[in-house]
Motif scaffolding. Sequence first.
Motif, PDB file in Angstrom:
ATOM      1  N   UNK A  91       0.862  -1.191   0.000  1.00  0.00           N
ATOM      2  CA  UNK A  91       0.000   0.000   0.000  1.00  0.00           C
ATOM      3  C   UNK A  91       0.896   1.238   0.000  1.00  0.00           C
ATOM      4  N   UNK A  93      -0.088   4.416   0.901  1.00  0.00           N
ATOM      5  CA  UNK A  93      -0.376   5.297   2.031  1.00  0.00           C
ATOM      6  C   UNK A  93      -1.097   4.487   3.097  1.00  0.00           C
ATOM      7  N   UNK A  94      -1.348   5.119   4.223  1.00  0.00           N
ATOM      8  CA  UNK A  94      -1.968   4.398   5.337  1.00  0.00           C
ATOM      9  C   UNK A  94      -3.420   4.025   5.045  1.00  0.00           C
ATOM     10  N   UNK A  95      -4.061   4.671   4.096  1.00  0.00           N
ATOM     11  CA  UNK A  95      -5.460   4.361   3.809  1.00  0.00           C
ATOM     12  C   UNK A  95      -5.670   3.876   2.388  1.00  0.00           C
ATOM     13  N   UNK A  96      -4.579   3.566   1.707  1.00  0.00           N
ATOM     14  CA  UNK A  96      -4.668   3.107   0.328  1.00  0.00           C
ATOM     15  C   UNK A  96      -5.123   1.648   0.297  1.00  0.00           C
TER      16      UNK A  96
END
Lengths: 110, 117
Positions: A91, A93-96
């Motif tokens: 991933x 980013x942390x929210x990808x």
Amino acid sequence: QQPVQSPQAVILREGEDAVINCSSSKALYSVHWYRQKHGEAPVFLMILLKGGEQKGHDKISASFNEKKQQSSLYLTASQLSYSGTYFCGTAKTSYDKVIFGPGTSLSVIP
Amino acid sequence: DTGVSQDPRHKITKRGQNVTFRCDPISEHNRLYWYRQTLGQGPEFLTYFQNEAQLEKSRLLSDRFSAERPKGSFSTLEIQRTEQGDSAMYLCASSLETATHGNQPQHFGDGTRLSIL
């Protein structure tokens, strides 16, 4: 973009060690490792976050080199139960979303 | 925690028919993913939801595929006018993402195996 895994397949005898590699051409926030046995759903092993940490779980550990966008999964003193296909997921980013690699087939024989 | 459940487990249909699959995630999980997996390959990302919002749909996915998560709980994946190439295992996964902890472990269901005749 899908991460690259190597090797594609490996056969071990019980007690031997193995290393599975995962690499990406993009900067990564996290690397995820899962194991899937034939006919079953993938099962979570561990997540490594940006920061170059190393994690361990029994005799299975992993490292993450964020500068090289690479992660390695280490299986020591392999057991028959380690057989399966290992997938890394990455991933950005942390929210990808997580994008999975093609997998490494691991077979442990007596 | 009853796990992620998917229904049906197997679906056999003729080319050109529409099919719909259902996924019930772990109850407190706010993120839900759909993947497609063919033999010898890793799970291929299709789409994902944060609560009821669809965050992204794979650019590889044709307009024949659509997914919903109307109340932020269960989700459905519909394939219209099925083709031979749609034959695969369709996996659903869920996770609990928070403002301070993203990229949480995904819990996978057992999948729905689709076979197109």
